[in-house]
Design an enzyme around this catalytic site. Structure first.
Site, PDB file in Angstrom:
ATOM      1  N   GLY A 175       0.796  -1.221   0.000  1.00  0.00           N
ATOM      2  CA  GLY A 175       0.000   0.000   0.000  1.00  0.00           C
ATOM      3  C   GLY A 175       0.829   1.271   0.000  1.00  0.00           C
ATOM      4  O   GLY A 175       2.001   1.269  -0.399  1.00  0.00           O
ATOM      5  N   ASP A 176       0.234   2.353   0.487  1.00  0.00           N
ATOM      6  CA  ASP A 176       0.911   3.651   0.439  1.00  0.00           C
ATOM      7  C   ASP A 176       2.218   3.635   1.223  1.00  0.00           C
ATOM      8  O   ASP A 176       3.239   4.144   0.751  1.00  0.00           O
ATOM      9  CB  ASP A 176      -0.032   4.762   0.930  1.00  0.00           C
ATOM     10  CG  ASP A 176      -0.568   4.506   2.331  1.00  0.00           C
ATOM     11  OD1 ASP A 176      -0.567   3.343   2.768  1.00  0.00           O
ATOM     12  OD2 ASP A 176      -0.978   5.478   2.993  1.00  0.00           O
ATOM     13  N   GLY A 177       2.194   3.027   2.409  1.00  0.00           N
ATOM     14  CA  GLY A 177       3.415   2.932   3.219  1.00  0.00           C
ATOM     15  C   GLY A 177       4.488   2.164   2.471  1.00  0.00           C
ATOM     16  O   GLY A 177       5.656   2.577   2.415  1.00  0.00           O
ATOM     17  N   THR A 225      -4.079  -2.116  -1.969  1.00  0.00           N
ATOM     18  CA  THR A 225      -4.823  -1.726  -0.788  1.00  0.00           C
ATOM     19  C   THR A 225      -6.279  -2.070  -0.999  1.00  0.00           C
ATOM     20  O   THR A 225      -6.878  -1.712  -2.009  1.00  0.00           O
ATOM     21  CB  THR A 225      -4.727  -0.227  -0.465  1.00  0.00           C
ATOM     22  OG1 THR A 225      -5.791   0.084   0.436  1.00  0.00           O
ATOM     23  CG2 THR A 225      -4.859   0.661  -1.671  1.00  0.00           C
ATOM     24  N   ASP A 265      -8.536  -0.832   0.635  1.00  0.00           N
ATOM     25  CA  ASP A 265      -9.301   0.398   0.890  1.00  0.00           C
ATOM     26  C   ASP A 265      -9.490   1.251  -0.371  1.00  0.00           C
ATOM     27  O   ASP A 265     -10.272   2.199  -0.353  1.00  0.00           O
ATOM     28  CB  ASP A 265      -8.601   1.267   1.949  1.00  0.00           C
ATOM     29  CG  ASP A 265      -8.546   0.594   3.306  1.00  0.00           C
ATOM     30  OD1 ASP A 265      -9.175  -0.467   3.461  1.00  0.00           O
ATOM     31  OD2 ASP A 265      -7.864   1.125   4.201  1.00  0.00           O
ATOM     32  N   MET A 325     -13.997  -2.450   6.079  1.00  0.00           N
ATOM     33  CA  MET A 325     -12.695  -1.777   6.185  1.00  0.00           C
ATOM     34  C   MET A 325     -12.715  -0.425   5.477  1.00  0.00           C
ATOM     35  O   MET A 325     -13.600  -0.136   4.667  1.00  0.00           O
ATOM     36  CB  MET A 325     -11.605  -2.665   5.640  1.00  0.00           C
ATOM     37  CG  MET A 325     -11.108  -3.596   6.730  1.00  0.00           C
ATOM     38  SD  MET A 325      -9.700  -4.561   6.266  1.00  0.00           S
ATOM     39  CE  MET A 325      -9.345  -5.346   7.842  1.00  0.00           C
ATOM     40  N   GLU A 346     -14.672   1.493   8.954  1.00  0.00           N
ATOM     41  CA  GLU A 346     -13.963   1.466  10.246  1.00  0.00           C
ATOM     42  C   GLU A 346     -13.396   2.827  10.663  1.00  0.00           C
ATOM     43  O   GLU A 346     -13.239   3.088  11.854  1.00  0.00           O
ATOM     44  CB  GLU A 346     -12.840   0.433  10.221  1.00  0.00           C
ATOM     45  CG  GLU A 346     -11.770   0.772   9.186  1.00  0.00           C
ATOM     46  CD  GLU A 346     -10.615  -0.210   9.161  1.00  0.00           C
ATOM     47  OE1 GLU A 346     -10.346  -0.846  10.185  1.00  0.00           O
ATOM     48  OE2 GLU A 346      -9.979  -0.316   8.101  1.00  0.00           O
ATOM     49  N   MET A 375     -12.511 -11.343   7.322  1.00  0.00           N
ATOM     50  CA  MET A 375     -12.989 -12.409   6.426  1.00  0.00           C
ATOM     51  C   MET A 375     -12.977 -11.913   4.983  1.00  0.00           C
ATOM     52  O   MET A 375     -12.698 -12.668   4.059  1.00  0.00           O
ATOM     53  CB  MET A 375     -14.408 -12.823   6.815  1.00  0.00           C
ATOM     54  CG  MET A 375     -14.444 -13.444   8.194  1.00  0.00           C
ATOM     55  SD  MET A 375     -16.060 -14.017   8.614  1.00  0.00           S
ATOM     56  CE  MET A 375     -16.173 -15.439   7.557  1.00  0.00           C
ATOM     57  N   ARG A 384     -10.930  -9.564   3.806  1.00  0.00           N
ATOM     58  CA  ARG A 384      -9.563  -9.313   3.353  1.00  0.00           C
ATOM     59  C   ARG A 384      -8.797 -10.601   3.031  1.00  0.00           C
ATOM     60  O   ARG A 384      -7.843 -10.587   2.258  1.00  0.00           O
ATOM     61  CB  ARG A 384      -8.839  -8.555   4.469  1.00  0.00           C
ATOM     62  CG  ARG A 384      -7.825  -7.597   3.988  1.00  0.00           C
ATOM     63  CD  ARG A 384      -7.292  -6.763   5.111  1.00  0.00           C
ATOM     64  NE  ARG A 384      -6.498  -7.504   6.074  1.00  0.00           N
ATOM     65  CZ  ARG A 384      -5.653  -6.934   6.924  1.00  0.00           C
ATOM     66  NH1 ARG A 384      -5.495  -5.625   6.925  1.00  0.00           N
ATOM     67  NH2 ARG A 384      -4.962  -7.634   7.787  1.00  0.00           N
TER      68      ARG A 384
HETATM   69  N1  LIG Z   1       7.447   6.673   5.077  1.00  0.00           N
HETATM   70  C1  LIG Z   1       7.974   5.435   4.996  1.00  0.00           C
HETATM   71  N2  LIG Z   1       9.268   5.249   4.679  1.00  0.00           N
HETATM   72  C2  LIG Z   1       9.801   4.013   4.589  1.00  0.00           C
HETATM   73  N3  LIG Z   1       9.096   2.880   4.814  1.00  0.00           N
HETATM   74  C3  LIG Z   1       7.804   2.992   5.147  1.00  0.00           C
HETATM   75  C4  LIG Z   1       7.160   4.268   5.254  1.00  0.00           C
HETATM   76  N4  LIG Z   1       5.867   4.071   5.612  1.00  0.00           N
HETATM   77  C5  LIG Z   1       5.714   2.729   5.703  1.00  0.00           C
HETATM   78  N5  LIG Z   1       6.861   2.079   5.430  1.00  0.00           N
HETATM   79  C6  LIG Z   1       7.071   0.628   5.453  1.00  0.00           C
HETATM   80  O1  LIG Z   1       6.207   0.025   4.497  1.00  0.00           O
HETATM   81  C7  LIG Z   1       5.701  -1.199   5.004  1.00  0.00           C
HETATM   82  C8  LIG Z   1       4.199  -1.229   4.875  1.00  0.00           C
HETATM   83  O2  LIG Z   1       3.608  -0.056   5.446  1.00  0.00           O
HETATM   84  P1  LIG Z   1       2.165  -0.080   6.129  1.00  0.00           P
HETATM   85  O3  LIG Z   1       2.185  -1.063   7.234  1.00  0.00           O
HETATM   86  O4  LIG Z   1       1.784   1.300   6.418  1.00  0.00           O
HETATM   87  O5  LIG Z   1       1.236  -0.743   5.036  1.00  0.00           O
HETATM   88  P2  LIG Z   1       0.781  -0.224   3.618  1.00  0.00           P
HETATM   89  O6  LIG Z   1       1.807  -0.567   2.611  1.00  0.00           O
HETATM   90  O7  LIG Z   1       0.389   1.201   3.703  1.00  0.00           O
HETATM   91  O8  LIG Z   1      -0.468  -1.164   3.362  1.00  0.00           O
HETATM   92  P3  LIG Z   1      -1.927  -1.047   4.021  1.00  0.00           P
HETATM   93  O9  LIG Z   1      -2.809  -0.659   2.887  1.00  0.00           O
HETATM   94  O10 LIG Z   1      -2.215  -2.401   4.499  1.00  0.00           O
HETATM   95  O11 LIG Z   1      -1.866  -0.039   5.117  1.00  0.00           O
HETATM   96  C9  LIG Z   1       6.182  -1.335   6.432  1.00  0.00           C
HETATM   97  O12 LIG Z   1       7.212  -2.293   6.468  1.00  0.00           O
HETATM   98  C10 LIG Z   1       6.671   0.056   6.795  1.00  0.00           C
HETATM   99  O13 LIG Z   1       7.790   0.027   7.668  1.00  0.00           O
HETATM  100  O1  LIG Z   2      -5.073  -5.290  11.328  1.00  0.00           O
HETATM  101  P1  LIG Z   2      -4.068  -4.844  10.350  1.00  0.00           P
HETATM  102  O2  LIG Z   2      -3.368  -5.952   9.641  1.00  0.00           O
HETATM  103  O3  LIG Z   2      -3.097  -3.860  10.896  1.00  0.00           O
HETATM  104  O4  LIG Z   2      -4.821  -4.106   9.167  1.00  0.00           O
HETATM  105  C1  LIG Z   2      -5.889  -3.249   9.344  1.00  0.00           C
HETATM  106  C2  LIG Z   2      -5.893  -2.193   8.271  1.00  0.00           C
HETATM  107  O5  LIG Z   2      -5.500  -2.664   7.031  1.00  0.00           O
HETATM  108  C3  LIG Z   2      -6.355  -2.152   6.017  1.00  0.00           C
HETATM  109  O6  LIG Z   2      -7.130  -3.210   5.541  1.00  0.00           O
HETATM  110  C4  LIG Z   2      -5.557  -1.592   4.877  1.00  0.00           C
HETATM  111  O7  LIG Z   2      -4.847  -2.629   4.295  1.00  0.00           O
HETATM  112  C5  LIG Z   2      -7.218  -1.112   6.691  1.00  0.00           C
HETATM  113  O8  LIG Z   2      -8.482  -0.999   6.152  1.00  0.00           O
HETATM  114  C6  LIG Z   2      -7.225  -1.619   8.095  1.00  0.00           C
HETATM  115  O9  LIG Z   2      -7.405  -0.581   9.022  1.00  0.00           O
HETATM  116 MG   LIG Z   3      -1.297   2.231   4.402  1.00  0.00          MG
END
Ligand SMILES: Nc1ncnc2c1ncn2[C@@H]1O[C@H](COP(=O)(O)OP(=O)(O)OP(=O)(O)O)[C@@H](O)[C@H]1O
Ligand SMILES: O=P(O)(O)OC[C@H]1O[C@](O)(CO)[C@@H](O)[C@@H]1O
Ligand SMILES: [Mg+2]
Length: 522
Positions: free
Chosen positions: A242-244, A271, A273, A316, A372, A430, A432
């Site tokens: 995802g974005d992170g 994602t 979402d 979600m 949520e 369920m 996801r």
């Molecule tokens: N600003 C950042 N710089 C470097 N790494 C990051 C940053 N933000 C998040 N990460 C890394 O990216 C990985 C995933 O981030 P995160 O847990 O926020 O999920 P996500 O990719 O946004 O997916 P989701 O949609 O489930 O939230 C993690 O290992 C986290 O440490």
């Molecule tokens: O319980 P976890 O694995 O941290 O994930 C919950 C989050 O992940 C998401 O599904 C995004 O991937 C959000 O909607 C939800 O808040």
């Molecule tokens: Mg995210």
């Protein structure tokens, strides 16, 4: 493209993307001459000279090409930008029997895709992204490729399909043999063993939910990750998340570029979402909306079978209510949909309780869908906020479904208003954890294949995404700088309101304010 058109193209380096409209730095722009779009090498030279000219305001990580009529290409990095002498090879797809009868298989080097497709006669052509797809020449010999795949963040239907199709795409289209999976997300680069991936080992993984590689939050250490990539000799990194995750991929790419490594970094946005900016839709979203119907149906059956039945379903959507909005529109059994983007209130005129009471009197039952992330400020007011974050720094949310159910019960039992029968259903995990549906499987396949084409063609530091129905390579910063949200002043939210007949929870002053055109700044 005509020479005249090319001569007017300019290369600029963007200085400030935080401003709402991006600034044209004409003082520093460079006119490109020649009879083709800027080649990567000449482009890099121009880019660097612009950077030098602009001193500290320059953003070396952004490639922006300007053309006539307000045309802007927000390009993605390429090996040739920082490794000018890398050799190229004919694309092995040319000899692939499957594609031998396809007339025009390779994407034209100049093809770009507009972000904005609704335009007016005199409006500028706006931002474009480079069209994805196979190129005539590639930057890797198949036997030299050592690719790895990692999945990070929360689960999402389709993760296994993307893994499968990267492996099969690399193997069948390009003859790549060395592909490994990184286990357990980013931290797996430096703390776990890799697992070999072959078309045979991934053959039926798309029928399973989750990710065969495992995933995690947190643990992003760019130096350790790139050290590991370098030590192992990996030269293509496919990062699904995802974005992170895409922010993390961007940092990894920067470190790779700083070290001058010939390593392609490709992001595949994930994602459930659907909150990733720029792209039309993220994979797994369709599946989530479809699966949510089962929970909504159950809530409807339960609520209509009893007197004054209320079914509450939590879906979600941490910051964006897309799943809730689409699941509501698809179902038609939902009487009220609450999302993070649309603040609501419980008591008083126009509030939720008044609406529930009316609905029960008129219909005898009702279904409420709540995302949520909705109403978090209301919960924080009445419950002491947990104030916790997960390992990636994402704020942990309070359970709006439980809170809302309790509030509704309290309201109706106090002063013996009405006897209600409320059932709360939380199907979030369920939804996801299931495998992707047929349409998401096709979607995942095309994303994976186009990510592979991009990396093989020497593009790097990009996210693959569909923009207005076309696959494109999007610079990381574009998909990470903001989140996609439901716009409650757009027609889609109005369609939802008119289908549920719920109150908008907006004050008359607010409605008046957004209807009144603002005075342009003097
Ligand atoms: N600003 C950042 N710089 C470097 N790494 C990051 C940053 N933000 C998040 N990460 C890394 O990216 C990985 C995933 O981030 P995160 O847990 O926020 O999920 P996500 O990719 O946004 O997916 P989701 O949609 O489930 O939230 C993690 O290992 C986290 O440490
Ligand atoms: O319980 P976890 O694995 O941290 O994930 C919950 C989050 O992940 C998401 O599904 C995004 O991937 C959000 O909607 C939800 O808040
Ligand atoms: Mg995210």
């Amino acid at each position: 493209m005509s020479t005249e058109a090319v001569e007017s193209q300019q290369v600029v380096v963007e200085s400030d993307y935080d401003s709402p409209t991006w600034r044209q730095l004409s003082d520093f722009s460079v006119t490109v001459t020649g009879n083709n779009f800027p080649s990567h090498a000449s482009y890099a030279d121009l880019r660097l000279s612009s950077v030098r000219d602009m001193g500290s305001v320059a953003r070396a990580d952004r490639k922006v090409v300007q053309g006539e009529f307000g045309y802007v290409l927000e390009d993605v990095p390429h090996f040739a930008d920082y490794l000018p002498d890398v050799p190229t090879y004919p694309n092995p797809l040319q000899d692939n029997p499957a594609y031998s009868v396809v007339k025009k298989y390779f994407v034209n080097e100049d093809d770009t895709v507009p972000q904005k497709i609704v335009v007016q006669k005199n409006s500028p052509r706006g931002i474009h992204f480079r069209r994805a797809g196979p190129r005539q020449r590639v930057y890797f010999e198949p036997e030299d490729v050592y690719a790895c795949i990692v999945t990070c963040g929360g689960l999402c239907p389709g993760l296994n399909t993307v893994i499968r199709e990267i492996v099969c795409g690399l193997s069948y289209m390009y003859g790549v043999k060395k592909i490994v999976g990184i286990q357990g997300g980013y931290r797996g680069f430096y703390s776990r063993n890799t697992i070999p991936l072959t078309p045979k080992s991934v053959n039926d993984i798309h029928k399973r939910g989750g990710t065969i590689l495992g995933t995690s939050r947190g643990g992003h250490d760019a130096i350790k990750i790139v050290d590991n990539i370098q030590d192992r000799g990996i030269n293509q990194v496919y990062i699904i998340g995802g974005d992170g995750t895409q922010k993390g991929a961007s940092v990894i790419f920067e470190e790779i570029q700083r070290r001058g490594l010939e390593v392609a970094v490709a992001g595949i946005p994930k994602t459930i979402d659907n909150d990733i900016a720029v792209i039309d839709k993220s994979f797994g979203f369709d599946t989530a909306v479809e699966e949510a119907q089962r929970a909504i149906n159950a809530a409807h059956v339960e609520s209509e079978s009893v007197e004054n039945g209320i079914g509450v379903v939590k879906l979600m959507g941490r910051f964006s209510g897309f799943i809730a909005m689409y699941a509501t529109l698809a179902s038609r059994d939902v009487d009220c949909c609450l999302i993070p983007e649309s603040p609501f209130y419980l008591e008083g005129r126009g509030g939720l309780f008044e609406y529930i009471e009316k609905r029960l009197k008129d219909n005898g039952h009702m279904v409420i869908v709540v995302a949520e992330g909705a109403g978090q400020e209301l919960i924080a007011d009445s419950v002491r906020s947990m104030g916790h974050e997960d390992a990636s720094g994402n704020k942990l949310l309070l359970d709006v479904g439980l809170w809302l159910s309790q509030k509704i019960k309290n309201y109706f039992t106090s002063r013996q208003r009405m006897t209600i029968n409320l059932k709360y259903i939380d199907p979030t995990y369920m939804i996801r954890a299931i495998p992707s549906n047929a349409s998401d499987n096709v979607y995942c396949t095309l994303l994976a294949q186009n990510a592979v084409h991009g990396a093989m063609a020497g593009y790097t530091g990009f996210t693959i995404g569909v923009v207005n129905g076309r696959h494109t390579y999007i610079p990381f910063y574009r998909v990470t700088e903001k989140r996609n949200k439901v716009i409650i002043t757009d027609r889609m939210w109005a369609r939802l309101l008119s289908s549920t007949n719920q109150p908008s929870f907006l004050s008359a002053e607010y409605i008046e304010e957004i209807k009144t055109p603002r005075e342009p700044p003097k």
